[in-house]
Design a protein around this motif. Structure first.
Motif, mmCIF file in Angstrom:
data_model
loop_
_atom_site.group_PDB
_atom_site.id
_atom_site.type_symbol
_atom_site.label_atom_id
_atom_site.label_comp_id
_atom_site.label_asym_id
_atom_site.label_seq_id
_atom_site.Cartn_x
_atom_site.Cartn_y
_atom_site.Cartn_z
ATOM 1 N N LYS A 62 -0.015 14.927 -7.321
ATOM 2 C CA LYS A 62 -1.304 15.346 -6.752
ATOM 3 C C LYS A 62 -2.448 14.928 -7.668
ATOM 4 C CE LYS A 62 -3.765 19.386 -4.936
ATOM 5 N NZ LYS A 62 -3.676 20.856 -4.673
ATOM 6 N N LYS A 63 -2.264 15.115 -8.974
ATOM 7 C CA LYS A 63 -3.300 14.719 -9.918
ATOM 8 C C LYS A 63 -3.471 13.200 -9.957
ATOM 9 C CE LYS A 63 -3.360 18.672 -13.062
ATOM 10 N NZ LYS A 63 -4.796 18.963 -12.776
ATOM 11 N N MET A 64 -2.410 12.484 -9.660
ATOM 12 C CA MET A 64 -2.447 11.018 -9.653
ATOM 13 C C MET A 64 -2.954 10.462 -8.330
ATOM 14 S SD MET A 64 1.267 10.544 -11.522
ATOM 15 C CE MET A 64 1.354 8.747 -11.456
ATOM 16 N N GLY A 65 -3.176 11.357 -7.363
ATOM 17 C CA GLY A 65 -3.632 10.922 -6.051
ATOM 18 C C GLY A 65 -2.556 10.215 -5.259
ATOM 19 N N LYS A 66 -1.298 10.629 -5.463
ATOM 20 C CA LYS A 66 -0.180 9.980 -4.784
ATOM 21 C C LYS A 66 0.659 10.974 -3.993
ATOM 22 C CE LYS A 66 0.333 6.351 -8.300
ATOM 23 N NZ LYS A 66 0.035 5.202 -7.407
ATOM 24 N N LYS A 67 1.412 10.463 -3.057
ATOM 25 C CA LYS A 67 2.388 11.261 -2.336
ATOM 26 C C LYS A 67 3.685 11.208 -3.136
ATOM 27 C CE LYS A 67 0.377 9.916 2.123
ATOM 28 N NZ LYS A 67 0.617 9.199 3.395
ATOM 29 N N GLU A 114 0.823 -1.197 0.000
ATOM 30 C CA GLU A 114 0.000 0.000 0.000
ATOM 31 C C GLU A 114 0.868 1.263 0.000
ATOM 32 O OE1 GLU A 114 -2.211 -3.416 1.289
ATOM 33 O OE2 GLU A 114 -0.390 -2.499 2.092
ATOM 34 N N GLU A 149 -0.293 6.586 -16.606
ATOM 35 C CA GLU A 149 -0.909 7.394 -15.559
ATOM 36 C C GLU A 149 -0.192 8.737 -15.411
ATOM 37 O OE1 GLU A 149 -2.236 6.893 -10.840
ATOM 38 O OE2 GLU A 149 -0.902 5.432 -11.784
ATOM 39 N N ASP A 196 1.248 4.053 -3.023
ATOM 40 C CA ASP A 196 0.722 5.367 -2.671
ATOM 41 C C ASP A 196 1.767 6.475 -2.813
ATOM 42 O OD1 ASP A 196 -0.068 7.202 0.205
ATOM 43 O OD2 ASP A 196 -1.378 7.066 -1.543
ATOM 44 N N THR A 197 3.038 6.108 -2.902
ATOM 45 C CA THR A 197 4.113 7.096 -2.931
ATOM 46 C C THR A 197 5.013 6.906 -4.141
ATOM 47 O OG1 THR A 197 4.141 7.181 -0.498
ATOM 48 C CG2 THR A 197 6.068 8.046 -1.655
ATOM 49 N N ALA A 245 -1.487 12.721 -16.322
ATOM 50 C CA ALA A 245 -1.403 13.834 -15.361
ATOM 51 C C ALA A 245 -0.661 15.023 -15.976
ATOM 52 C CB ALA A 245 -0.693 13.377 -14.091
#
Length: 259
Positions: free
Chosen positions: A67-72, A28, A230, A32-33, A234
């Motif tokens: 940020k657009k990818m929803g990631k850190k 996860e 992805e 996420d990063t 973005a």
């Protein structure tokens, strides 16, 4: 017998969990990063400010894309000479810091579409008698090791006439040696020397003859087409909504981002 099988299943499950934990990084967290490999002495693309914070054009671009990818996002300074190894080993997810697209590098990594133009140029001290490429004959020239500057110089006939080429781990060291007289000239990215010339006025001059035009892209590990797709989505959105233009104007004073 049934009890024995049940016990074995439980043991197998426990070992599986322990193996997962021993990696030190959960799936996860990894998903996420985005870990981005950078040269933290490559102003204005990615470098450390007076407070030791990592800043720059590519840094802002990467943050906006993540940020657009929803990631850190996590920026990992690396030895630029081993950037592809860092990527292919999985220690970083992206190479994003003035990374020039070349045929040789395309064999090692996947690239996004080009997002910025650049050129390899020759810089000398402002009072130097060197005014053209042919003046480099018999001179000592510096550049960053395993960079596109080295490729550009190798492709030019003047290379065989240069007395010595000294390689450095970063451009800052090369420019410092130029200022102290250890070098006669430095081959460097145009966007980089333009930045330093605004900070150190009347110190350097750039020869009118450039060595090679080039374009920057973001490097993704071979086979990771999902991440590439992805990320490109973005970056395309950033071009359309004005995010890229805003970042470019902040660092360059104009929108230089390629559509």
């Amino acid at each position: 017998m049934k009890r024995f099988v049940s016990v074995m299943i439980i043991i197998a499950a426990v070992l599986s969990v322990m193996a997962g934990c021993s990696s030190g990084k959960s799936p996860e967290k990894k998903n996420d990063t985005l870990v981005i490999g950078i040269d933290d002495k490559f102003a204005p693309m990615g470098f450390r400010d007076k407070n030791n914070n990592i800043v720059g054009f590519d840094i802002d671009m990467a943050k906006a894309a993540a940020k657009k990818m929803g990631k850190k996002v996590k920026f990992q300074p690396i030895d630029w000479s081993t950037k592809e190894q860092e990527l292919n080993s999985g220690r970083i997810d992206l190479i994003w810091n003035g990374y020039t697209i070349t045929p040789e590098r395309k064999k090692k990594v996947l690239f996004t579409k080009p997002y910025l133009k650049n050129s390899q140029v020759v810089v000398t001290l402002a009072d130097s008698k060197i005014t053209k490429l042919s003046d480099l004959q018999g001179k000592v020239v510096g550049l960053q090791s395993l960079s596109s500057a080295a490729d550009a110089l190798d492709a030019n006939p003047i290379k065989s006439k240069i007395k010595k080429v000294t390689e450095y781990s970063d451009n800052v060291q090369a420019l410092n040696d130029l200022k102290t007289g250890r070098l006669d000239a430095v081959v460097i990215d145009e966007v980089v020397i333009n930045y330093y010339m605004t900070k150190e006025k009347n110190t350097f001059k750039v020869l009118k003859e450039s060595l090679a035009p080039e374009k920057y892209g973001v490097g993704v590990k071979k086979g990771n087409t999902e991440l590439l797709k992805e990320l490109q989505k973005a970056m395309d959105e950033m071009n359309k909504d004005g995010t890229s233009a805003k970042i470019s104007k902040k660092w360059f004073g104009a929108n230089k981002v390629l559509d």
